[in-house]
Design a protein around this motif. Structure first.
Motif, PDB file in Angstrom:
ATOM      1  N   ALA A 128       0.831  -1.206   0.000  1.00  0.00           N
ATOM      2  CA  ALA A 128       0.000   0.000   0.000  1.00  0.00           C
ATOM      3  C   ALA A 128       0.866   1.257   0.000  1.00  0.00           C
ATOM      4  O   ALA A 128       0.534   2.268  -0.620  1.00  0.00           O
ATOM      5  CB  ALA A 128      -0.926  -0.005   1.222  1.00  0.00           C
ATOM      6  N   GLY A 129       2.004   1.170   0.683  1.00  0.00           N
ATOM      7  CA  GLY A 129       2.906   2.312   0.735  1.00  0.00           C
ATOM      8  C   GLY A 129       3.506   2.669  -0.606  1.00  0.00           C
ATOM      9  O   GLY A 129       3.894   3.822  -0.842  1.00  0.00           O
ATOM     10  N   LEU A 130       3.583   1.711  -1.541  1.00  0.00           N
ATOM     11  CA  LEU A 130       4.101   2.007  -2.878  1.00  0.00           C
ATOM     12  C   LEU A 130       3.234   3.049  -3.574  1.00  0.00           C
ATOM     13  O   LEU A 130       3.735   4.000  -4.178  1.00  0.00           O
ATOM     14  CB  LEU A 130       4.150   0.730  -3.721  1.00  0.00           C
ATOM     15  N   TRP A 131       1.923   2.898  -3.479  1.00  0.00           N
ATOM     16  CA  TRP A 131       1.021   3.858  -4.112  1.00  0.00           C
ATOM     17  C   TRP A 131       1.011   5.182  -3.355  1.00  0.00           C
ATOM     18  O   TRP A 131       0.907   6.256  -3.965  1.00  0.00           O
ATOM     19  CB  TRP A 131      -0.384   3.262  -4.181  1.00  0.00           C
ATOM     20  N   GLY A 132       1.126   5.121  -2.054  1.00  0.00           N
ATOM     21  CA  GLY A 132       1.204   6.365  -1.288  1.00  0.00           C
ATOM     22  C   GLY A 132       2.436   7.169  -1.635  1.00  0.00           C
ATOM     23  O   GLY A 132       2.384   8.407  -1.725  1.00  0.00           O
ATOM     24  N   ALA A 133       3.546   6.490  -1.873  1.00  0.00           N
ATOM     25  CA  ALA A 133       4.777   7.186  -2.244  1.00  0.00           C
ATOM     26  C   ALA A 133       4.630   7.895  -3.587  1.00  0.00           C
ATOM     27  O   ALA A 133       5.210   8.962  -3.808  1.00  0.00           O
ATOM     28  CB  ALA A 133       5.939   6.198  -2.298  1.00  0.00           C
ATOM     29  N   PHE A 134       3.856   7.325  -4.505  1.00  0.00           N
ATOM     30  CA  PHE A 134       3.609   7.960  -5.798  1.00  0.00           C
ATOM     31  C   PHE A 134       2.908   9.309  -5.619  1.00  0.00           C
ATOM     32  O   PHE A 134       3.305  10.318  -6.211  1.00  0.00           O
ATOM     33  CB  PHE A 134       2.760   7.023  -6.658  1.00  0.00           C
ATOM     34  N   VAL A 135       1.870   9.324  -4.803  1.00  0.00           N
ATOM     35  CA  VAL A 135       1.146  10.580  -4.556  1.00  0.00           C
ATOM     36  C   VAL A 135       2.047  11.594  -3.853  1.00  0.00           C
ATOM     37  O   VAL A 135       2.061  12.783  -4.182  1.00  0.00           O
ATOM     38  CB  VAL A 135      -0.117  10.302  -3.708  1.00  0.00           C
ATOM     39  N   ASN A 136       2.822  11.114  -2.891  1.00  0.00           N
ATOM     40  CA  ASN A 136       3.751  11.992  -2.184  1.00  0.00           C
ATOM     41  C   ASN A 136       4.751  12.626  -3.150  1.00  0.00           C
ATOM     42  O   ASN A 136       5.085  13.808  -3.047  1.00  0.00           O
ATOM     43  CB  ASN A 136       4.483  11.185  -1.114  1.00  0.00           C
ATOM     44  N   THR A 137       5.216  11.836  -4.116  1.00  0.00           N
ATOM     45  CA  THR A 137       6.164  12.340  -5.110  1.00  0.00           C
ATOM     46  C   THR A 137       5.561  13.451  -5.940  1.00  0.00           C
ATOM     47  O   THR A 137       6.186  14.497  -6.186  1.00  0.00           O
ATOM     48  CB  THR A 137       6.609  11.178  -6.027  1.00  0.00           C
ATOM     49  N   LEU A 138       4.337  13.246  -6.417  1.00  0.00           N
ATOM     50  CA  LEU A 138       3.676  14.268  -7.225  1.00  0.00           C
ATOM     51  C   LEU A 138       3.478  15.556  -6.437  1.00  0.00           C
ATOM     52  O   LEU A 138       3.759  16.658  -6.927  1.00  0.00           O
ATOM     53  CB  LEU A 138       2.322  13.750  -7.723  1.00  0.00           C
ATOM     54  N   CYS A 139       2.997  15.443  -5.209  1.00  0.00           N
ATOM     55  CA  CYS A 139       2.744  16.635  -4.391  1.00  0.00           C
ATOM     56  C   CYS A 139       4.035  17.395  -4.120  1.00  0.00           C
ATOM     57  O   CYS A 139       4.076  18.629  -4.220  1.00  0.00           O
ATOM     58  CB  CYS A 139       2.089  16.241  -3.071  1.00  0.00           C
ATOM     59  N   GLN A 140       5.099  16.665  -3.806  1.00  0.00           N
ATOM     60  CA  GLN A 140       6.359  17.336  -3.504  1.00  0.00           C
ATOM     61  C   GLN A 140       6.957  17.965  -4.759  1.00  0.00           C
ATOM     62  O   GLN A 140       7.398  19.117  -4.740  1.00  0.00           O
ATOM     63  CB  GLN A 140       7.344  16.338  -2.900  1.00  0.00           C
ATOM     64  N   GLY A 141       6.981  17.230  -5.857  1.00  0.00           N
ATOM     65  CA  GLY A 141       7.582  17.749  -7.071  1.00  0.00           C
ATOM     66  C   GLY A 141       6.846  18.944  -7.639  1.00  0.00           C
ATOM     67  O   GLY A 141       7.463  19.882  -8.167  1.00  0.00           O
ATOM     68  N   LEU A 142       5.520  18.934  -7.548  1.00  0.00           N
ATOM     69  CA  LEU A 142       4.716  20.023  -8.089  1.00  0.00           C
ATOM     70  C   LEU A 142       4.546  21.174  -7.102  1.00  0.00           C
ATOM     71  O   LEU A 142       3.879  22.164  -7.419  1.00  0.00           O
ATOM     72  CB  LEU A 142       3.336  19.496  -8.497  1.00  0.00           C
ATOM     73  N   GLY A 143       5.120  21.048  -5.915  1.00  0.00           N
ATOM     74  CA  GLY A 143       5.037  22.120  -4.940  1.00  0.00           C
ATOM     75  C   GLY A 143       3.681  22.219  -4.261  1.00  0.00           C
ATOM     76  O   GLY A 143       3.315  23.282  -3.759  1.00  0.00           O
ATOM     77  N   TRP A 144       2.939  21.121  -4.197  1.00  0.00           N
ATOM     78  CA  TRP A 144       1.635  21.112  -3.536  1.00  0.00           C
ATOM     79  C   TRP A 144       1.823  20.832  -2.045  1.00  0.00           C
ATOM     80  O   TRP A 144       1.356  19.829  -1.509  1.00  0.00           O
ATOM     81  CB  TRP A 144       0.738  20.039  -4.152  1.00  0.00           C
ATOM     82  N   PHE A 145       2.475  21.742  -1.372  1.00  0.00           N
ATOM     83  CA  PHE A 145       2.818  21.482   0.025  1.00  0.00           C
ATOM     84  C   PHE A 145       1.613  21.611   0.953  1.00  0.00           C
ATOM     85  O   PHE A 145       1.532  20.924   1.974  1.00  0.00           O
ATOM     86  CB  PHE A 145       3.940  22.418   0.466  1.00  0.00           C
ATOM     87  N   GLY A 146       0.675  22.495   0.632  1.00  0.00           N
ATOM     88  CA  GLY A 146      -0.545  22.603   1.427  1.00  0.00           C
ATOM     89  C   GLY A 146      -1.354  21.315   1.366  1.00  0.00           C
ATOM     90  O   GLY A 146      -1.886  20.839   2.380  1.00  0.00           O
ATOM     91  N   ARG A 147      -1.437  20.734   0.185  1.00  0.00           N
ATOM     92  CA  ARG A 147      -2.159  19.473   0.024  1.00  0.00           C
ATOM     93  C   ARG A 147      -1.428  18.338   0.736  1.00  0.00           C
ATOM     94  O   ARG A 147      -2.065  17.463   1.336  1.00  0.00           O
ATOM     95  CB  ARG A 147      -2.312  19.166  -1.463  1.00  0.00           C
ATOM     96  N   LEU A 148      -0.118  18.359   0.662  1.00  0.00           N
ATOM     97  CA  LEU A 148       0.666  17.343   1.369  1.00  0.00           C
ATOM     98  C   LEU A 148       0.463  17.459   2.877  1.00  0.00           C
ATOM     99  O   LEU A 148       0.409  16.454   3.595  1.00  0.00           O
ATOM    100  CB  LEU A 148       2.145  17.499   1.016  1.00  0.00           C
ATOM    101  N   ALA A 149       0.305  18.691   3.367  1.00  0.00           N
ATOM    102  CA  ALA A 149       0.033  18.898   4.793  1.00  0.00           C
ATOM    103  C   ALA A 149      -1.322  18.302   5.181  1.00  0.00           C
ATOM    104  O   ALA A 149      -1.464  17.694   6.243  1.00  0.00           O
ATOM    105  CB  ALA A 149       0.072  20.392   5.120  1.00  0.00           C
TER     106      ALA A 149
END
Length: 417
Positions: A128-149
């Motif tokens: 399950a963490g594999l898919w979570g890491a994908f979303v985390n990567t997109l948020c971090q790379g695109l600068g979506w830090f509020g959404r990551l919070a």
């Protein structure tokens, strides 16, 4: 660059709140489980991190290039990378699943995990963490830090609520580990934002030899970071048992809080440094790095002064053995936190030699602990010394790279490779 500070503060504040919630979870399971089962929960979570290393390696490289293409306005390569990520993730998930199934029995035997059920839960959480890491990567790379919070806070709520109910009803380690897997459901928030990625434009494949080289160096750096922050848990799981394991993992949890709480600042720093290397950006990034160091020092001071309180919070009683362990772990994790900052800066700046040295230092550190840390006393004597030596070597290398970078002409220089 004011946005850089704001993003760092927002994400760090969310991390702090999530950390407090997770400590509440630790306090609940520390009271509901005996110390051996409590130790199995936290050592298993470290083992899950080991199973998730392949995607963590890929995620670091993808994050760097998303931030780089986005900052330079290279829309074609950005879209090529985003569209390729889904296929890449699917293939990596399949490969990771097969590898995890094949490796879980020999690894669990090597690290002396007591039950197959515990390993099954660990495998499910890792996948399950594999898919979570994908979303985390997109948020971090695109600068979506509020959404990551938001995701970070929702994960804390899910883990605390589900974990409390499960551990009270089923006071075994599997229930505590499963709570961390359920927390990954927070990444489903990504479904609300997926349409923003569905842009139609010409795309160019970014999967080049340069990307492969960066992926290899990023892999070494991620492995090193894991060895520094989680490797001692695997050593403890292999050599300790019963009460010793429970006390050590509790003390280790407190020590690891130091780099973990201020770690979101490095998330922001990595994205910023990957995309911007002008003189103005450098000044703001160094300020953020200084703020990170101040937070790390303040956390270490608070942990050392209040270690009795934090141990009492987890177990509901004062445990002098765990409190005594905290001091050495706090010193160790202060060094580790500083090295994480240096490693993050080097990898984002494409200072490949420094990043490789950081990875090699982490692996050497873990091997030293594995070879000689066969009792809590010896392990705790080794950790601060080994971490201090590793920090000295990596920091000197980083300073040399900074000097070389500044001696080059042009504000866009990325330093030595």
């Amino acid at each position: 660059m004011t946005k850089l500070w704001r993003s760092g503060v927002i994400l760090s504040a969310a991390g702090l709140l999530a950390g407090l919630g997770n400590y509440a979870f630790q306090a609940i399971i520390g009271r509901c489980l005996d110390k051996a089962e409590y130790g199995y929960v936290n050592s298993t979570l470290g083992f899950i991190g080991l199973l998730g290393l392949p995607l963590a390696i890929a995620s670091t490289s993808v994050t760097h290039y998303i931030a780089h293409f986005r900052a330079t306005g290279d829309e074609a390569r950005l879209q090529g990378l985003l569209s390729g990520c889904r296929t890449f993730l699917f293939r990596l998930t399949l490969a990771g699943s097969v590898a995890a199934v094949l490796l879980i029995k020999p690894l669990s035997s090597f690290f002396h995990f007591p039950r197959h059920g515990l390993m099954l839960v660990a495998l499910l959480c890792a996948l399950a963490g594999l898919w979570g890491a994908f979303v985390n990567t997109l948020c971090q790379g695109l600068g979506w830090f509020g959404r990551l919070a938001c995701i970070t806070l929702l994960m804390m709520v899910l883990r605390l609520s589900f974990g409390t109910v499960m551990v009270i009803k089923y006071p075994v380690a599997e229930a505590g580990v499963l709570a961390s897997g359920v927390a990954l459901l927070a990444y489903l928030l990504w479904l609300r934002w997926r349409k923003e990625l569905a842009r139609r434009s010409d795309s160019v494949s970014p999967w080049t030899l340069e990307f492969a080289q960066y992926l290899a160096v990023g892999g070494a750096s991620v492995v090193g970071a894991y060895c520094f922050t989680q490797g001692d848990l695997l050593v403890a799981q292999r050599y300790f048992s019963g009460r010793d394991l429970g006390l050590y993992t509790a003390a280790g949890l407190l020590g690891r809080a130091l780099p973990m709480v201020v770690g979101p600042m490095l998330t922001v720093l990595f994205t910023s440094r990957s995309g911007h290397k002008t003189d103005h950006a450098l000044r703001e990034q160094l300020k953020l790095l200084g703020l990170y160091a101040i937070g790390l020092a303040a956390g270490a001071a608070g942990l050392l002064l209040l270690r009795d309180f934090w141990v009492r919070l987890i177990f509901g009683e004062y445990t002098p053995e765990a409190a005594a362990m905290v001091s050495r772990l706090a010193i160790t994790m202060a060094f580790v936190g500083l090295m994480q900052a240096v490693g993050t800066w080097a990898l984002a700046s494409r200072w490949l030699k420094v990043a490789l040295l950081y990875g090699a230092s982490g692996l050497t550190y873990w091997l030293v602990l594995l070879a000689w840390g066969k009792s809590p006393t010896v392990l705790l004597q080794l950790m601060p010394v080994a971490a201090g030596v590793a920090f000295g070597v990596v920091f000197v290398s980083w300073l040399a790279a900074m000097r070389t970078s500044h001696s080059r002409k042009g504000p866009g220089s990325t330093g030595p490779a």
